[in-house]
Scaffold this motif. Structure first.
Motif, mmCIF file in Angstrom:
data_model
loop_
_atom_site.group_PDB
_atom_site.id
_atom_site.type_symbol
_atom_site.label_atom_id
_atom_site.label_comp_id
_atom_site.label_asym_id
_atom_site.label_seq_id
_atom_site.Cartn_x
_atom_site.Cartn_y
_atom_site.Cartn_z
ATOM 1 N N LYS A 73 32.946 61.564 10.554
ATOM 2 C CA LYS A 73 32.314 61.269 9.263
ATOM 3 C C LYS A 73 33.200 61.624 8.076
ATOM 4 O O LYS A 73 33.007 61.096 6.980
ATOM 5 C CB LYS A 73 30.972 61.997 9.157
ATOM 6 N N LYS A 76 28.826 55.773 11.068
ATOM 7 C CA LYS A 76 27.825 54.799 10.613
ATOM 8 C C LYS A 76 26.908 54.363 11.757
ATOM 9 O O LYS A 76 25.717 54.124 11.551
ATOM 10 C CB LYS A 76 28.518 53.577 10.001
ATOM 11 N N ARG A 80 24.220 63.746 4.432
ATOM 12 C CA ARG A 80 25.383 62.960 4.842
ATOM 13 C C ARG A 80 26.510 63.132 3.829
ATOM 14 O O ARG A 80 26.284 63.018 2.625
ATOM 15 C CB ARG A 80 25.008 61.483 4.992
ATOM 16 N N GLU A 136 33.854 49.476 6.411
ATOM 17 C CA GLU A 136 33.289 50.809 6.635
ATOM 18 C C GLU A 136 32.296 50.775 7.799
ATOM 19 O O GLU A 136 31.120 51.125 7.667
ATOM 20 C CB GLU A 136 32.635 51.323 5.348
ATOM 21 N N LEU A 137 32.812 50.308 8.939
ATOM 22 C CA LEU A 137 32.039 50.226 10.172
ATOM 23 C C LEU A 137 32.675 51.232 11.131
ATOM 24 O O LEU A 137 33.708 50.977 11.725
ATOM 25 C CB LEU A 137 32.102 48.804 10.739
ATOM 26 N N GLU A 158 24.374 57.031 12.201
ATOM 27 C CA GLU A 158 23.428 57.011 11.081
ATOM 28 C C GLU A 158 22.427 55.856 11.203
ATOM 29 O O GLU A 158 21.241 56.003 10.897
ATOM 30 C CB GLU A 158 24.194 56.928 9.762
ATOM 31 N N ARG A 159 22.918 54.700 11.678
ATOM 32 C CA ARG A 159 22.016 53.560 11.896
ATOM 33 C C ARG A 159 20.906 53.926 12.872
ATOM 34 O O ARG A 159 19.725 53.632 12.650
ATOM 35 C CB ARG A 159 22.800 52.378 12.483
#
Length: 609
Positions: free
Chosen positions: A113, A45, A200, A40-41, A48-49
């Motif tokens: 997303k 993501k 999210r 899930e990369l 979000e990071r």
């Protein structure tokens, strides 16, 4: 270092600089080489990071707007919820017709997303070509910016969209809260998105690295545009390979991007690099040589994305005392010619040229990691340079039916091995995908991606770009399919036959389009500018042939194939009396009959195309 040679000594000299960036190198290698497609990369993501780590730092700069990473994350979450509310699920697609502006990036992230892929439509396309590109994907929805509403309206009755309310409108405002009024038949997307939560989204079937994030269009080698699916893996590779390994991007960096975001160089390479650093991307709708350095200073840009033509336009600007009055030290892109490489670096004070070689659909990429001059760098992917038939993208096979490598230092057709680690994602059309694969190349059962490009090794496995072969050429930073242009010309009803190819013009990058044609023999005089008007209506400006040779017959071989190489070598020359030659001169609104004096002006570079 010699202009065309990379030596082991050159590599060793660069090592101290590389070692200073070791943390970036280590992380970059991890992301570049991560293999698990179920991980899930994803693009979502990555955003979000950055929102968690750098919430108040700018993510997007545009005109007088500054959007932080936290704001971009919240905005994209609202878009994601809207798409979910419309019944879209993982595996669906939407088409996006927007110029460079923040709404485009927010839409791509929001769709990503929830596992919805964005088909990135070329904003220059219209008419038959645009309709074809949209229908290739069979999208559920079409997102249209007010700046391109006329393009969308021209194909409204020709596209197939699988939704009860498929047309989404985005007003071209200057703030996040300017919604405008949607035209009849369109949903006001900004207004609807504003009503959704900023939390999210949570999916029962999470998005993973192997899922499709975007579709990028390429002219390919024949016919109308092809759609190449780009998985989240492509963003992750760019994140690690370019953002960390090549550029060592940091939060304080700002990458200035004038390249269109429907191109892989802008969307994957430039934005992927920005994502890696938690940096900012400064957008401009279209490149302007006169405004370039003012924008660089305005945004405090440290990096910019380029294609070769852009660099030449900047060099053509009059020298100024302000040429080095900026903080730009790095650049990333492709197509910087060796003839202007050092001149560009020295005039504008650039330290790092992260030249690269890649394609939207391909499985192989090269990066100038060691900052050598005049090279696309090296690749860890398995590849070979093989012998090819001059003027085509077809490799030569020997008596045993196998491919043969060229001698070291000689130009060869670049092919990349297809295996589990270096997968070829290809196109949405299986037939087009298969045409790009060379099977049983060196042994039974092997498979290779045919790039259609000719490169040569200049030492230490570093390659230098030589030419684009076959049925495509590059002009104004865009790939042009000769077959696509020929098909459009055939549809005019004004010609009996036509052959399209690219020709070189001194002091320009790429190749300009040229067509040799035989007019319809219907008793009427051939109207060259009636053809011009038709081409303007049905082709993007960069694909409209710059030169037209009107003749009574086109020479063919004994097997009825056009002598394309001979015609291409003749170019726009008037040396042989083979009909009239016309040119679409800069600033003109039609074709002009060439004279020896005009040809001389073009050859000397006095006419700026």
């Amino acid at each position: 270092m010699s202009q065309d040679i990379v030596t082991a000594r050159d590599i060793m000299r660069s090592l101290p600089t590389v070692l200073k960036k070791f943390p970036f190198v280590a992380k970059g290698l991890y992301y570049y080489r991560v293999k698990d497609d179920k991980k899930e990369l994803t693009l979502g993501k990555l955003v979000e990071r950055n929102a968690d780590k750098h919430p108040t730092r700018p993510a997007i700069l545009f005109d007088d707007r500054s959007i932080t990473w936290a704001e971009l994350d919240a905005w994209s979450n609202r878009i994601a919820h809207y798409l979910k509310d419309q019944g879209l699920v993982k595996g669906d697609a939407i088409a996006v017709l927007l110029e460079n502006r923040p709404e485009l990036l927010a839409t791509v992230v929001g769709a990503a997303k929830v596992g919805v892929a964005c088909a990135m439509l070329n904003t220059s396309q219209k008419g038959k070509v645009l309709a074809h590109s949209i229908n290739l994907i069979e999208p559920r929805l079409l997102v249209v910016g007010s700046e391109l509403i006329d393009n969308a309206e021209s194909v409204r009755g020709e596209v197939q969209l699988r939704h009860t309310h498929p047309l989404l409108y985005l007003h071209d405002g200057n703030t996040l809260n300017t919604f405008g009024d949607a035209p009849e038949g369109y949903v006001n997307l900004a207004l609807e998105v504003s009503r959704r939560p900023s939390t999210r989204p949570v999916l029962s079937n999470p998005v993973t690295m192997g899922d499709t994030a975007v579709y990028l269009y390429t002219s390919g080698t024949t016919g109308l545009p092809k759609a190449a699916p780009g998985s989240h893996r492509k963003f992750i590779k760019a994140y690690g390979g370019f953002g960390m390994l090549s550029l060592a991007m940091e939060p304080e960096d700002v990458l200035y991007c004038t390249l269109p975001l429907y191109h892989g160089t802008a969307l994957l390479v430039c934005w992927g690099s920005v994502l890696a650093g938690g940096s900012a991307i400064a957008l401009r709708r279209k490149f302007s040589a006169s405004a370039f350095w003012d924008d660089v200073r305005r945004y405090n840009a440290t990096t910019f994305g380029y294609v070769g033509e852009l660099c030449r336009y900047l060099l053509n600007q009059p020298p100024s005392s302000q040429d080095r009055n900026h903080g730009l030290t790095k650049m990333i892109g492709n197509g910087l010619r060796p003839s202007i490489w050092k001149e560009f670096k020295e005039r504008f004070g650039i330290d790092k040229v992260a030249e690269l070689y890649a394609s939207s659909e391909g499985n192989i990429g090269f990066s100038n990691f060691f900052n050598m001059d005049n090279t696309v760098g090296f690749s860890t992917a398995p590849y070979k340079l093989v012998k090819y038939h001059e003027g085509t993208r077809d490799p030569i096979r020997n008596d045993k039916g196998r491919l043969e490598e060229v001698e070291k230092g000689q130009p060869g057709l670049l092919i990349g091995e297809i295996n589990k680690k270096w997968a070829f994602e290809g196109y949405t059309q299986k037939e087009a995908t298969e045409k790009s694969i060379l099977r049983d190349g060196f042994k039974k059962g092997d498979a290779w991606f045919n790039t259609g490009d000719v490169l040569k090794e200049i030492g230490c496995r570093h390659l230098q770009f030589v030419d684009r072969m076959g049925d495509t050429f590059r002009w104004k930073g865009e790939n042009v399919s000769t077959t696509e242009v020929e098909n459009i010309i055939d549809g005019s009803g004004m010609v009996e036959e036509a052959i399209v190819y690219g020709v070189e013009i001194p002091k320009t990058n790429g190749k300009a389009g040229m067509v040799t044609l035989v007019p319809q023999s219907n008793g009427s005089a051939f109207d060259i500018n009636k053809l011009f008007d038709y081409l303007q209506e049905n082709l993007p400006a960069y694909a409209v042939p710059v030169f037209v040779r009107v003749t009574n017959a086109i020479e063919k071989t004994g097997t009825f194939k056009y002598r394309k190489v001979d015609i291409q070598k003749l170019g726009y020359s008037l040396e042989r009396s083979e009909g009239d030659v016309y040119a679409w001169l800069p600033g003109s609104s039609g074709y002009t009959l060439l004279t020896p004096e005009l040809v001389s002006d073009i050859d000397s570079g006095d006419v700026r195309f």
